[in-house]
Design a protein around this motif. Structure first.
Motif, PDB file in Angstrom:
ATOM      1  N   ILE A 217      37.553  34.990  42.570  1.00  0.00           N
ATOM      2  CA  ILE A 217      37.242  34.997  41.136  1.00  0.00           C
ATOM      3  C   ILE A 217      35.730  34.984  40.935  1.00  0.00           C
ATOM      4  CG2 ILE A 217      37.377  33.673  38.981  1.00  0.00           C
ATOM      5  CD1 ILE A 217      40.175  32.753  39.834  1.00  0.00           C
ATOM      6  N   VAL A 218      35.027  34.159  41.716  1.00  0.00           N
ATOM      7  CA  VAL A 218      33.562  34.117  41.635  1.00  0.00           C
ATOM      8  C   VAL A 218      32.972  35.473  41.995  1.00  0.00           C
ATOM      9  CG1 VAL A 218      31.481  33.157  42.724  1.00  0.00           C
ATOM     10  CG2 VAL A 218      33.342  31.639  42.010  1.00  0.00           C
ATOM     11  N   ASP A 219      33.502  36.091  43.049  1.00  0.00           N
ATOM     12  CA  ASP A 219      33.027  37.404  43.471  1.00  0.00           C
ATOM     13  C   ASP A 219      33.195  38.431  42.352  1.00  0.00           C
ATOM     14  OD1 ASP A 219      31.820  38.554  45.844  1.00  0.00           O
ATOM     15  OD2 ASP A 219      33.565  39.866  45.949  1.00  0.00           O
ATOM     16  N   HIS A 287      34.163  38.313  23.782  1.00  0.00           N
ATOM     17  CA  HIS A 287      35.444  37.603  23.868  1.00  0.00           C
ATOM     18  C   HIS A 287      35.384  36.372  24.786  1.00  0.00           C
ATOM     19  CE1 HIS A 287      37.546  40.515  21.456  1.00  0.00           C
ATOM     20  NE2 HIS A 287      37.129  41.512  22.226  1.00  0.00           N
ATOM     21  N   GLY A 288      34.188  36.009  25.232  1.00  0.00           N
ATOM     22  CA  GLY A 288      34.048  34.828  26.091  1.00  0.00           C
ATOM     23  C   GLY A 288      34.737  34.980  27.430  1.00  0.00           C
ATOM     24  N   ALA A 289      34.914  36.232  27.863  1.00  0.00           N
ATOM     25  CA  ALA A 289      35.690  36.488  29.084  1.00  0.00           C
ATOM     26  C   ALA A 289      34.979  35.970  30.334  1.00  0.00           C
ATOM     27  CB  ALA A 289      35.968  37.990  29.225  1.00  0.00           C
ATOM     28  N   LEU A 290      33.650  36.040  30.341  1.00  0.00           N
ATOM     29  CA  LEU A 290      32.909  35.579  31.520  1.00  0.00           C
ATOM     30  C   LEU A 290      32.977  34.058  31.645  1.00  0.00           C
ATOM     31  CD1 LEU A 290      29.802  37.955  31.344  1.00  0.00           C
ATOM     32  CD2 LEU A 290      31.857  38.208  32.740  1.00  0.00           C
ATOM     33  N   LYS A 294      34.782  31.894  34.586  1.00  0.00           N
ATOM     34  CA  LYS A 294      34.065  30.821  35.283  1.00  0.00           C
ATOM     35  C   LYS A 294      34.880  29.536  35.281  1.00  0.00           C
ATOM     36  CE  LYS A 294      29.743  28.195  34.954  1.00  0.00           C
ATOM     37  NZ  LYS A 294      28.455  28.066  34.239  1.00  0.00           N
ATOM     38  N   ASP A 295      35.509  29.216  34.147  1.00  0.00           N
ATOM     39  CA  ASP A 295      36.342  28.008  34.056  1.00  0.00           C
ATOM     40  C   ASP A 295      37.498  28.071  35.052  1.00  0.00           C
ATOM     41  OD1 ASP A 295      34.719  26.999  32.076  1.00  0.00           O
ATOM     42  OD2 ASP A 295      36.032  27.593  30.414  1.00  0.00           O
ATOM     43  N   ASP A 296      38.099  29.268  35.192  1.00  0.00           N
ATOM     44  CA  ASP A 296      39.201  29.434  36.145  1.00  0.00           C
ATOM     45  C   ASP A 296      38.723  29.202  37.583  1.00  0.00           C
ATOM     46  OD1 ASP A 296      40.798  30.021  34.030  1.00  0.00           O
ATOM     47  OD2 ASP A 296      41.280  32.077  34.623  1.00  0.00           O
ATOM     48  N   ALA A 297      37.553  29.747  37.908  1.00  0.00           N
ATOM     49  CA  ALA A 297      37.008  29.580  39.263  1.00  0.00           C
ATOM     50  C   ALA A 297      36.776  28.100  39.565  1.00  0.00           C
ATOM     51  CB  ALA A 297      35.703  30.360  39.405  1.00  0.00           C
ATOM     52  N   ILE A 298      36.233  27.370  38.593  1.00  0.00           N
ATOM     53  CA  ILE A 298      35.972  25.935  38.767  1.00  0.00           C
ATOM     54  C   ILE A 298      37.282  25.167  38.937  1.00  0.00           C
ATOM     55  CG2 ILE A 298      35.102  23.870  37.574  1.00  0.00           C
ATOM     56  CD1 ILE A 298      32.934  25.742  36.340  1.00  0.00           C
ATOM     57  N   ALA A 299      38.304  25.554  38.167  1.00  0.00           N
ATOM     58  CA  ALA A 299      39.607  24.881  38.269  1.00  0.00           C
ATOM     59  C   ALA A 299      40.216  25.078  39.655  1.00  0.00           C
ATOM     60  CB  ALA A 299      40.548  25.414  37.190  1.00  0.00           C
ATOM     61  N   ALA A 324      33.653  23.908  48.547  1.00  0.00           N
ATOM     62  CA  ALA A 324      34.370  24.294  47.322  1.00  0.00           C
ATOM     63  C   ALA A 324      33.441  24.221  46.114  1.00  0.00           C
ATOM     64  CB  ALA A 324      35.585  23.392  47.128  1.00  0.00           C
ATOM     65  N   ASP A 325      32.595  23.190  46.077  1.00  0.00           N
ATOM     66  CA  ASP A 325      31.616  23.087  44.990  1.00  0.00           C
ATOM     67  C   ASP A 325      30.593  24.217  45.062  1.00  0.00           C
ATOM     68  OD1 ASP A 325      32.591  20.806  43.689  1.00  0.00           O
ATOM     69  OD2 ASP A 325      31.546  19.449  45.060  1.00  0.00           O
ATOM     70  N   TYR A 326      30.162  24.535  46.270  1.00  0.00           N
ATOM     71  CA  TYR A 326      29.127  25.554  46.449  1.00  0.00           C
ATOM     72  C   TYR A 326      29.624  26.936  46.016  1.00  0.00           C
ATOM     73  CZ  TYR A 326      25.682  28.610  48.591  1.00  0.00           C
ATOM     74  OH  TYR A 326      24.738  29.585  48.800  1.00  0.00           O
ATOM     75  N   VAL A 327      30.891  27.217  46.272  1.00  0.00           N
ATOM     76  CA  VAL A 327      31.455  28.520  45.881  1.00  0.00           C
ATOM     77  C   VAL A 327      31.227  28.775  44.394  1.00  0.00           C
ATOM     78  CG1 VAL A 327      33.667  29.711  45.497  1.00  0.00           C
ATOM     79  CG2 VAL A 327      33.144  28.768  47.739  1.00  0.00           C
ATOM     80  N   VAL A 328      31.448  27.726  43.581  1.00  0.00           N
ATOM     81  CA  VAL A 328      31.290  27.926  42.131  1.00  0.00           C
ATOM     82  C   VAL A 328      29.864  27.686  41.649  1.00  0.00           C
ATOM     83  CG1 VAL A 328      33.706  27.555  41.536  1.00  0.00           C
ATOM     84  CG2 VAL A 328      32.197  25.597  41.679  1.00  0.00           C
ATOM     85  N   GLU A 329      29.045  27.042  42.479  1.00  0.00           N
ATOM     86  CA  GLU A 329      27.639  26.874  42.108  1.00  0.00           C
ATOM     87  C   GLU A 329      26.931  28.226  41.998  1.00  0.00           C
ATOM     88  OE1 GLU A 329      25.633  24.276  44.830  1.00  0.00           O
ATOM     89  OE2 GLU A 329      26.844  22.540  44.237  1.00  0.00           O
ATOM     90  N   ARG A 330      27.460  29.224  42.698  1.00  0.00           N
ATOM     91  CA  ARG A 330      26.837  30.564  42.667  1.00  0.00           C
ATOM     92  C   ARG A 330      26.886  31.176  41.269  1.00  0.00           C
ATOM     93  NH1 ARG A 330      29.398  34.514  46.651  1.00  0.00           N
ATOM     94  NH2 ARG A 330      31.353  33.666  45.870  1.00  0.00           N
ATOM     95  N   ILE A 331      27.736  30.654  40.388  1.00  0.00           N
ATOM     96  CA  ILE A 331      27.852  31.248  39.051  1.00  0.00           C
ATOM     97  C   ILE A 331      27.264  30.353  37.983  1.00  0.00           C
ATOM     98  CG2 ILE A 331      29.798  32.780  39.507  1.00  0.00           C
ATOM     99  CD1 ILE A 331      31.671  30.569  38.498  1.00  0.00           C
ATOM    100  N   ASN A 332      26.596  29.275  38.364  1.00  0.00           N
ATOM    101  CA  ASN A 332      25.986  28.378  37.376  1.00  0.00           C
ATOM    102  C   ASN A 332      24.628  28.894  36.930  1.00  0.00           C
ATOM    103  OD1 ASN A 332      28.093  26.627  37.264  1.00  0.00           O
ATOM    104  ND2 ASN A 332      27.307  25.272  38.869  1.00  0.00           N
TER     105      ASN A 332
END
Length: 332
Positions: A217-219, A287-290, A294-299, A324-332
């Motif tokens: 999802i992040v990718d 539409h706030g899709a991004l 991002k919320d889905d990736a964090i979940a 797991a935290d780092y994977v989603v840090e890439r999109i912060n």
């Protein structure tokens, strides 16, 4: 340098697992050699040396050590996982007609599609030779099932990616196939080869599955908001390749007739004009899709961390949680 002094969790994992990774790399070098077809090591070396993080084999090594591994075959399994991954990359680049992978020209561009497909087949065959050497039927079943699931996910994506009727459930099925299946197999076989109990093996599977979903999802999100140098591919590649990924699926679900016509023209029919990528990005923001993606990736990253809570404390467990935290840090 002590592993705890290194900032990124995958680098800390690599430091902790340095000796094993060296053994994995040596095994990969040995097994990708071919007496009769020098094209095989040429093509494979190009991809292997492109600077991949060896994330999937590190997951196998880390989970094996977490479970008190005493078997020498965790190295075989880590190499197997990397061979399967590399084979799928070679095939993916042909299917996607990609020109760049990890910031370098793809093998199919430097050589040709035939070489990429056949060398990918060779690596799949090598992976099965490696996994059978463990003489562990459960390991063989897990990795062979994963290989079939990956192929199934790729075929499903090929048919679903350009169909606006594709919803989030189908997207998740694709992601679980093409990406998460190898993550979960990598973590699961680490536990199995170490002789872990069924509850632990299930927890490791659940971690790998959720981490893989979050990773993909992040990718997909980075394709619309990442920098090309950071991702190793061009921003908007998925749009140009007409891939219906999660951000677009979310935008299509809220689209009015005019917006739906735009998505139909650009994704389903492949008629793309200058400025279409910018318009697509505007619709994703509208539409706030991004943010929702991002919320889905964090979940999913949270699910991965939750799966490890039942396991005993270990330095490697802490690194896997941090990963797991780092994977989603890439999109912060």
């Amino acid at each position: 340098m002590d592993a705890s002094d290194i900032a990124k969790p995958h680098d800390r994992l690599a430091a902790w697992l340095a000796d094993d990774l060296e053994a994995v790399n040596q095994l990969i070098q040995d097994r990708m050699a071919s007496k009769h077809a020098p094209r095989i090591p040429e093509v494979t070396r190009h991809l292997v040396e492109a600077g991949g993080k060896r994330l999937r084999p590190m997951l196998t090594l880390a989970t094996a050590h977490m479970c008190g591994n005493t078997s020498p075959y965790h190295v075989h399994l880590a190499a197997t996982v990397e061979f399967i991954h590399t084979a799928t990359l070679l095939h993916d680049d042909v299917v996607d007609e990609s020109a760049q992978r990890r910031g370098r020209p793809t093998a199919n561009l430097l050589w040709d599609n035939k070489s990429s497909v056949l060398v990918g087949d060779y690596l799949f065959s090598r992976s099965f030779q490696l996994m059978t050497e463990t003489d562990n039927m459960r390991v063989l079943r897990i990795l062979s099932d994963a290989s079939a699931t990956i192929a199934e996910g790729e075929v499903l994506q090929m048919t679903a990616a350009q169909d606006l009727a594709t919803d989030e459930a189908v997207y998740l099925q694709v992601v679980r196939g093409k990406t998460a299946a190898l993550f979960s197999a990598a973590t699961e076989v680490g536990g199995v080869i170490a002789g872990a109990d069924d509850a632990t093996v299930q927890a490791l599977f659940d971690y790998g599955d959720a981490l893989g979903v979050s990773f993909q999802i992040v990718d997909d999100l980075l394709d619309y908001q990442g920098m090309s140098a950071a991702t190793g591919k061009n921003v908007g590649d998925d749009f140009r390749e007409r891939k219906l990924t999660l951000p677009v699926i979310k935008a299509v679900a809220q689209a009015d007739a005019e917006e739906r016509a735009f998505w139909s023209r650009t994704i389903e029919k492949g008629k793309q004009d200058d400025g279409d990528l910018d318009h697509a990005l505007a619709l994703l923001h509208r539409h706030g899709a991004l943010d929702a993606t991002k919320d889905d990736a964090i979940a999913w990253a949270s699910k991965a961390k939750q799966a490890l809570t039942t396991l005993p404390d270990h330095d490697l467990k802490t690194m896997l949680v941090d990963l797991a935290d780092y994977v989603v840090e890439r999109i912060n």
